[in-house]
Design an enzyme around this catalytic site. Structure first.
Site, PDB file in Angstrom:
ATOM      1  N   THR A  91      -3.935  -0.580 -61.807  1.00 10.71           N
ATOM      2  CA  THR A  91      -4.340   0.744 -62.280  1.00 10.71           C
ATOM      3  C   THR A  91      -3.311   1.331 -63.247  1.00 10.71           C
ATOM      4  O   THR A  91      -2.117   1.297 -62.981  1.00 10.71           O
ATOM      5  CB  THR A  91      -4.467   1.711 -61.072  1.00 10.71           C
ATOM      6  N   ARG A 116       1.718 -43.201 -63.580  1.00  4.43           N
ATOM      7  CA  ARG A 116       0.931 -42.203 -64.282  1.00  4.43           C
ATOM      8  C   ARG A 116       1.829 -41.208 -64.989  1.00  4.43           C
ATOM      9  O   ARG A 116       2.967 -40.988 -64.578  1.00  4.43           O
ATOM     10  CB  ARG A 116       0.124 -41.384 -63.268  1.00  4.43           C
ATOM     11  N   GLY A 155       3.543 -18.484 -66.953  1.00  3.43           N
ATOM     12  CA  GLY A 155       4.242 -18.123 -68.181  1.00  3.43           C
ATOM     13  C   GLY A 155       3.272 -17.975 -69.333  1.00  3.43           C
ATOM     14  O   GLY A 155       3.087 -18.909 -70.097  1.00  3.43           O
ATOM     15  N   HIS A 211      -1.312 -19.740 -57.990  1.00  3.03           N
ATOM     16  CA  HIS A 211      -0.831 -18.592 -57.230  1.00  3.03           C
ATOM     17  C   HIS A 211       0.275 -18.913 -56.238  1.00  3.03           C
ATOM     18  O   HIS A 211       0.973 -18.005 -55.800  1.00  3.03           O
ATOM     19  CB  HIS A 211      -2.002 -17.948 -56.482  1.00  3.03           C
ATOM     20  N   THR A 225       9.060  -8.844 -62.673  1.00  2.00           N
ATOM     21  CA  THR A 225       8.190  -9.818 -63.322  1.00  2.00           C
ATOM     22  C   THR A 225       8.596 -11.208 -62.885  1.00  2.00           C
ATOM     23  O   THR A 225       9.759 -11.590 -63.002  1.00  2.00           O
ATOM     24  CB  THR A 225       8.246  -9.741 -64.862  1.00  2.00           C
ATOM     25  N   ARG A 281       3.817 -17.351 -56.783  1.00  7.59           N
ATOM     26  CA  ARG A 281       4.212 -15.946 -56.723  1.00  7.59           C
ATOM     27  C   ARG A 281       4.129 -15.357 -55.323  1.00  7.59           C
ATOM     28  O   ARG A 281       4.296 -14.143 -55.152  1.00  7.59           O
ATOM     29  CB  ARG A 281       3.412 -15.119 -57.707  1.00  7.59           C
ATOM     30  N   ASP A 320       7.788 -13.688 -64.347  1.00  9.02           N
ATOM     31  CA  ASP A 320       7.966 -14.469 -65.575  1.00  9.02           C
ATOM     32  C   ASP A 320       9.343 -14.321 -66.214  1.00  9.02           C
ATOM     33  O   ASP A 320       9.665 -15.022 -67.165  1.00  9.02           O
ATOM     34  CB  ASP A 320       6.898 -14.071 -66.603  1.00  9.02           C
TER      35      ASP A 320
END
Lengths: 342, 342, 342, 342
Positions: B74, B163, B171, B272, B126, B275, B128
């Site tokens: 918000t 592989r 980010g 997710h 943050t 975080r 990030d």
């Protein structure tokens, strides 16, 4: 004193190296066995591509994920292979017996080769825990542990944002990882291939905790499909949501749940992290015990047998028995977990 | 003795609860401050939806992920909000000063409210790590740690199956998590939004280690696009691979690399899990120190300031400064990491 | 193109292998440097005991704890050593420059050798974080993380049994690990060598949370002694408790606190687990950056310098500066933490 | 619909809260049962000290270590207690049946109370895994996992310094934790109470790997004593080493091994960290299943039974059977592990 070949085949799995190490050390100490490893599973048998496995080469490996031998999905009986090809190559390399560590495909091939007179001992391997002849397979505990840690993390994000979180875990045909990781993380719904839940009840399991102020958590096995998704017309309908067909079940469910419940929903696919890395202590113990037992079977010349765990014991079963049927989650285990849904 | 409001806004982040706890305990002990928490960020301010924050309510929370206050995106100045609305509500609740814990958006709003005379202290948040006024932000270390653990696991699968593994980390605009997690896991390429690498060099970074017998590892930030992907015609071309546009960059790169290099390639999107959950010790310490410093700023009536870390010190900067520019990965840091690519 | 020797000296520390790997890969790629590693620190220099360090030998080591080169506490200038002995041996081995990774003792020796004209670059290493020329040292973050995880575990036992738990962490002369781990785990008291708290205040910090229904938690650095313990007569008095002099400070404090407060008290000494095993992501990044920077210093022929971290930058400082003074916990950092005691 | 009392007794154990949560949720959902928890085990029964256990009070607790009910070692039949006292208090509180979660002592008391006609269901709890009526107990897997992680860390220090590392783990009467953690960490010797190894063979197990260039690792259960230590004169002899009698077995062995082998030896006692903190996924699943099964036993009015795990099934056994004998490590399991010693 035997010359023993070892191979690891199929998808990698935490604990493979602990089996290899236990075989080699146990064989060397007990009866001066010598060992070679086939590179990349059956491929190495077909190509006579081997590495020597001595004391030094297995040093410190039991806690390493993956397999030092490499692996592949090569079928020894497929193109370029065949029973006689395998027999010839093993003979040429002086291999007295082959310890084959692998899943259903590997063990099925091992059975055929064994029936043809090639001395083989099987060691069961599947992260998915879906082999019926053994109570548990190594790799499963690690996968559940990793999934549980990851889902614990997702929950805090769900709670902070009042979102429904969906965690997609491994399990194409059997829902064991979802069942255990879901129970360990107090999931509000566990969706597994064995149980074709419908969207209405799934949404109910989501809404009930949401109404209590909780962030709903769904743990879904990759092989789950809902009752509706099994209908051809619905499968087409999915495209109407503009979701691609390659997206996993978690990705598919998220927009549907969000639309039906009005609750913001996010999916996370745990993917390959579930099958890599340091094995749990429990898996290292199981893998080590199986490795020791495999060498025991070699010395008893119990060809065509597979080692397995039953309760707290390591036992031997016939390879045939091992392939009897896929071990899926029984109704009773699902019902037990479902008491806590919603 | 002040009546202090606290809110957490934007995406959740490990360490938020440690900030809240430190503020509350420090304020109570130092000067008998009283605290209320706004539920779901600025939404709680606009709706006067609060909870009391006393000693008991912050007990044991510093190691919990997420935020006990809830969060939302918000905007207090958006629809249904506005400076006077905020001023009125804070006044009605007797709030002397607001401690706003949030990212760029929150701090920008805080700046405007502060300029309008509303007493606010900012705490940067943050995952990030892309705020220029502070050396590090809490949550970043945890995210890097989680990503590193997950990528360590992916590597063993890569090696066993020969592989190329791609790990997509968070980010959108800044590549800090990719840079650190990539360096920590000895990635053969780190792809970040700040550096528009082209597919040819990416494939070269993949092929070089493969030729040495290694399983190539790429760590890519979600906001990366290759030189080619920045071209409009190429973006259309992607669809020709039949890959959906919502798929992340890891999912997009995998088939391209596989086709160009002939090396089997798998992508995993960590999503997710980066975080959520228990904050690292380092993030708990940083968050706790910032919380204590925020209360210090309150008592110094240093309205409009934000607390930040510089080297080993907690300092105060002006909110304006905090919003100056996005802190992206500088060329020199990228070059340093790139020495080890390939 | 240089021939570079590397050694690791003193106590082992998570991150040493990441430094070694970064040096070797960076030197090979940048300027075709060649590397040898001295076995067991300065002992390897004195004995000309070396191993070649090529690409393969550093493969995958950055996440391994300890040091692949081995370490010892040998003083190169002590018995059997000396400046000329070192010079002769390095010359004989064709070593152009030595990268010495170690703590205060190693760096002091490096300084003397450097002053005598032997080309040396220092890399600081101390789990205790007590070197003044660098903001942080690798290994410290890992140690704090391990201690924090262990103390998190102790807390649940304390709460269930209503006990006071004491966790003794490393830190003979500097309390950094205790300060950070204590802050991260919301300890009710942090006891460090820099602050000679007395038993009365320690017991007060224990009793206050106990009266609130909490299980008191004390984190104590091994080098702490209380005001009373610094008194000769009290030291004798300790024996009256029938506690052996070799017991650590945690073991000594427990019965005293239990007797004075009546609260059941248990001490746990974390010991060696704090300095071993997989380095944290943050330490791997720091160690890798220091290794790259060390090779940069080699190529700049910046003999006698040490690489260090200041804020987010890797810088070079003079070895002399590095040895200036022990970096202990400053009063302000202790006071900041002490707000939350009790 | 029953009014059910729950208590947790004895040492804390990861998984207790998962049992409590499963009981409460399962009972509420299945048959509108109501629950109270007794504070601090039997103490709460004797003092009528209880807390209500509703839906909210068990929210999110299954991953918390310890027990939200608190625990103590109070014997309900000891001083201040007795059968009639217990009966009277349960009656006064309207408790229809008591679910007692505890170890041998608790279950023995439960048996006596049950025989006297008090409805009781037992849930086995021991970190040490030494109850004979169940294949595994929750808490054990977590303890082994924690010990394994810690020992993995110790190994890198051992290797870097060429030291023998001794890790002392829990296990006063049974060596299960040592057996599993030792096998998982590839220990060169595992010393358990069930096997009175002598110092000569222990030193041989240390010297063999040392001669191969390895750092010897010993995992010892706290209850182990060597053949020599069982001799009265030797016990006195220990004092000659000036080692205090309160020092654990690890601390006692270290100087002996160092003296006899000439190899630097360090002991670490893992202590309380083994029994606290977040339970492993496997323990959460087991604890949850046992809690659900306990409520099932309540509804079947199967008084005097205990729930247990056999292979993959949850079963009920008589409390008498549960107390039959201590489950120690059988010779065959020790021999299996011993193949890899030295």
């Amino acid at each position: 004193m035997a010359h023993i070949g070892i191979l690891t085949s199929g998808g990698d799995c935490p604990g493979l190296n602990a089996v290899i190490r236990a075989c080699v050390l146990c064989g060397i100490r007990r009866s001066d066995d010598t060992f070679i490893g086939f590179v990349d599973g059956w491929r190495g048998v077909l190509d006579r591509n081997t590495i020597d496995l001595d004391w030094m080469s297995v040093r410190g490996i039991s806690k390493l994920g993956g397999t030092i031998l490499g692996t592949s999905r090569t079928n020894p009986l497929g193109e370029g292979g065949g029973i006689e090809h395998v027999r010839t190559n093993l003979k040429a390399l002086g291999v007295d017996v082959l310890i084959a560590i692998g899943g259903e495909g590997t063990l099925a091939a091992a059975k055929i080769l064994s029936d043809a007179g090639i001395p083989i001992i099987g060691v069961p391997k599947t992260v998915d825990n879906d082999l019926s002849a053994t109570d548990y397979t190594f790799g499963f505990d690690t996968a559940v542990e990793i999934a549980t840690e990851a889902i614990d993390r997702l929950k805090t994000t769900g709670e902070s944002h009042h979102r429904c979180m969906i965690a997609e875990v491994m399990g194409r045909n059997a829902g064991w990882i979802a069942l255990h990781a879901g129970m360990a993380t107090s999931a509000h719904a566990i969706l597994i291939p064995e149980q074709r839940s419908n969207l209405a009840e799934i949404c109910e399991w989501v809404q009930k905790p949401f109404r209590r102020g909780r962030a709903p958590l769904i743990v879904v096995a990759e092989g789950f499909i809902s009752e509706e998704m099994a209908q051809p017309h619905y499968a087409r309908g999915l495209d109407a949501f503009n979701r691609p067909r390659f997206g996993g079940i978690g990705e598919r469910l998220a927009p549907i749940i969000e639309e039906r419940t009005g609750i913001e929903t996010r999916a996370t696919t745990l993917g390959h992290i579930q099958r890599g890395g340091v094995p749990s202590a429990s898996d290292r113990v199981l893998a080590t015990r199986l490795g020791i037992a495999a060498v025991g079977a070699v010395h008893d010349r119990d060809w065509g047998s597979m080692v397995a765990v039953r309760a707290t014991d390591i036992v031997r079963v016939n390879l045939a028995e091992a392939l009897d049927s896929l071990k899926t989650v029984p109704q009773q285990r699902y019902d037990e977990a479902a008491i806590l849904f919603g």
